[in-house]
Design an enzyme around this catalytic site. Structure first.
Site, mmCIF file in Angstrom:
data_model
loop_
_atom_site.group_PDB
_atom_site.id
_atom_site.type_symbol
_atom_site.label_atom_id
_atom_site.label_comp_id
_atom_site.label_asym_id
_atom_site.label_seq_id
_atom_site.Cartn_x
_atom_site.Cartn_y
_atom_site.Cartn_z
ATOM 1 N N HIS A 159 -10.954 2.901 10.326
ATOM 2 C CA HIS A 159 -10.387 1.831 9.501
ATOM 3 C C HIS A 159 -9.005 1.425 10.020
ATOM 4 O O HIS A 159 -8.682 0.240 10.103
ATOM 5 C CB HIS A 159 -10.302 2.314 8.046
ATOM 6 C CG HIS A 159 -9.744 1.307 7.103
ATOM 7 N ND1 HIS A 159 -10.453 0.207 6.680
ATOM 8 C CD2 HIS A 159 -8.536 1.248 6.484
ATOM 9 C CE1 HIS A 159 -9.712 -0.502 5.852
ATOM 10 N NE2 HIS A 159 -8.550 0.113 5.711
ATOM 11 N N GLU A 184 -8.570 9.408 8.740
ATOM 12 C CA GLU A 184 -9.672 10.141 9.355
ATOM 13 C C GLU A 184 -10.763 9.241 9.911
ATOM 14 O O GLU A 184 -11.677 9.720 10.574
ATOM 15 C CB GLU A 184 -10.289 11.082 8.313
ATOM 16 C CG GLU A 184 -9.315 12.147 7.838
ATOM 17 C CD GLU A 184 -9.893 13.002 6.724
ATOM 18 O OE1 GLU A 184 -11.042 12.765 6.301
ATOM 19 O OE2 GLU A 184 -9.184 13.916 6.285
ATOM 20 N N THR A 185 -10.689 7.939 9.656
ATOM 21 C CA THR A 185 -11.747 7.023 10.102
ATOM 22 C C THR A 185 -11.177 5.954 11.019
ATOM 23 O O THR A 185 -9.961 5.877 11.238
ATOM 24 C CB THR A 185 -12.417 6.332 8.886
ATOM 25 O OG1 THR A 185 -11.470 5.426 8.302
ATOM 26 C CG2 THR A 185 -12.881 7.361 7.862
ATOM 27 N N PHE A 193 0.825 -1.207 0.000
ATOM 28 C CA PHE A 193 0.000 0.000 0.000
ATOM 29 C C PHE A 193 0.865 1.265 0.000
ATOM 30 O O PHE A 193 0.573 2.225 -0.697
ATOM 31 C CB PHE A 193 -0.975 -0.004 1.181
ATOM 32 C CG PHE A 193 -2.056 1.020 1.057
ATOM 33 C CD1 PHE A 193 -3.186 0.762 0.303
ATOM 34 C CD2 PHE A 193 -1.938 2.251 1.662
ATOM 35 C CE1 PHE A 193 -4.189 1.724 0.155
ATOM 36 C CE2 PHE A 193 -2.928 3.217 1.535
ATOM 37 C CZ PHE A 193 -4.051 2.947 0.774
ATOM 38 N N ARG A 247 10.870 4.869 11.270
ATOM 39 C CA ARG A 247 10.912 3.467 11.683
ATOM 40 C C ARG A 247 11.385 2.545 10.560
ATOM 41 O O ARG A 247 12.046 1.548 10.793
ATOM 42 C CB ARG A 247 9.536 3.039 12.195
ATOM 43 C CG ARG A 247 9.266 3.613 13.578
ATOM 44 C CD ARG A 247 7.782 3.755 13.894
ATOM 45 N NE ARG A 247 7.592 4.309 15.227
ATOM 46 C CZ ARG A 247 7.755 5.592 15.552
ATOM 47 N NH1 ARG A 247 8.090 6.462 14.632
ATOM 48 N NH2 ARG A 247 7.570 6.009 16.785
ATOM 49 N N VAL A 307 0.716 0.877 8.237
ATOM 50 C CA VAL A 307 -0.644 1.405 8.341
ATOM 51 C C VAL A 307 -0.516 2.785 8.986
ATOM 52 O O VAL A 307 0.029 2.916 10.083
ATOM 53 C CB VAL A 307 -1.551 0.490 9.194
ATOM 54 C CG1 VAL A 307 -2.976 1.012 9.198
ATOM 55 C CG2 VAL A 307 -1.500 -0.951 8.699
ATOM 56 N N ILE A 308 -0.992 3.798 8.270
ATOM 57 C CA ILE A 308 -0.933 5.171 8.767
ATOM 58 C C ILE A 308 -2.347 5.615 9.118
ATOM 59 O O ILE A 308 -3.274 5.455 8.323
ATOM 60 C CB ILE A 308 -0.310 6.119 7.713
ATOM 61 C CG1 ILE A 308 1.131 5.678 7.410
ATOM 62 C CG2 ILE A 308 -0.334 7.569 8.214
ATOM 63 C CD1 ILE A 308 1.808 6.476 6.298
ATOM 64 N N ALA A 313 -1.858 -4.486 4.661
ATOM 65 C CA ALA A 313 -1.519 -5.235 5.878
ATOM 66 C C ALA A 313 -2.575 -6.276 6.237
ATOM 67 O O ALA A 313 -2.245 -7.323 6.788
ATOM 68 C CB ALA A 313 -1.321 -4.263 7.040
#
Length: 152
Positions: A84, A81-82, A14, A123, A77-78, A45
């Site tokens: 998710h 706004e939700t 992604f 990271r 995974v960043i 992921a």
């Protein structure tokens, strides 16, 4: 003569550049320890645990009939706004932990769960925290532990 350990790297694409940097760190560790590996990609992921499970269910063999002794999960995974983000982080971690415990799988967890892209790069970067390398080291450590306990 005993063959070198063989590992499958499963990476979420992604965030492609971050995935490449994580893989760079993991591959450096594996190459330095003369561990052979294959690298497969999934879209995100959430798909990583299913890909590892598929590899295990295929008798853990690569295309050449060689068994995988360990697995490295890489991705990022960043937060958005939700909610998710919360589901993806929790469910991918839970599924990988279930595979590790139920199937004695040596899995190195290298899925970054971060608030923003700057944190991700700090990271992932091999010059900074190098979490890809950490995931590879964790995988190798669990492979050694499994051998110590006589588990194939």
């Amino acid at each position: 003569m005993q063959r070198a350990p063989h590992v499958l790297i499963v990476e979420a694409r992604f965030y492609k550049e971050i995935a490449d940097e994580l893989a760079r760190g993991a591959e450096a560790v594996l190459k330095s320890g003369e561990t052979t590996f294959d690298r497969v990609s999934v879209s995100g992921a959430f798909e990583i645990p299913a890909a590892i499970s598929m590899a295990m269910d295929s008798a853990g063999l690569d295309g050449g009939g060689r068994p995988y002794e360990g697995y490295i999960a890489l991705g990022c995974v960043i937060r958005g706004e939700t909610t998710h983000y919360d589901y993806i982080c929790a469910e991918s971690a839970r599924a990988l932990q279930e595979l590790a415990v139920a199937r004695h799988a040596a899995i190195g967890y290298g899925i970054l769960t971060v608030e923003n892209e700057d944190q991700a790069w700090a990271r992932a970067s091999v010059e900074q925290k190098n979490k890809g390398a950490d995931a590879a080291k964790a995988c190798l450590g669990m492979m050694n532990l499994r051998r110590r306990f006589g588990i194939r």
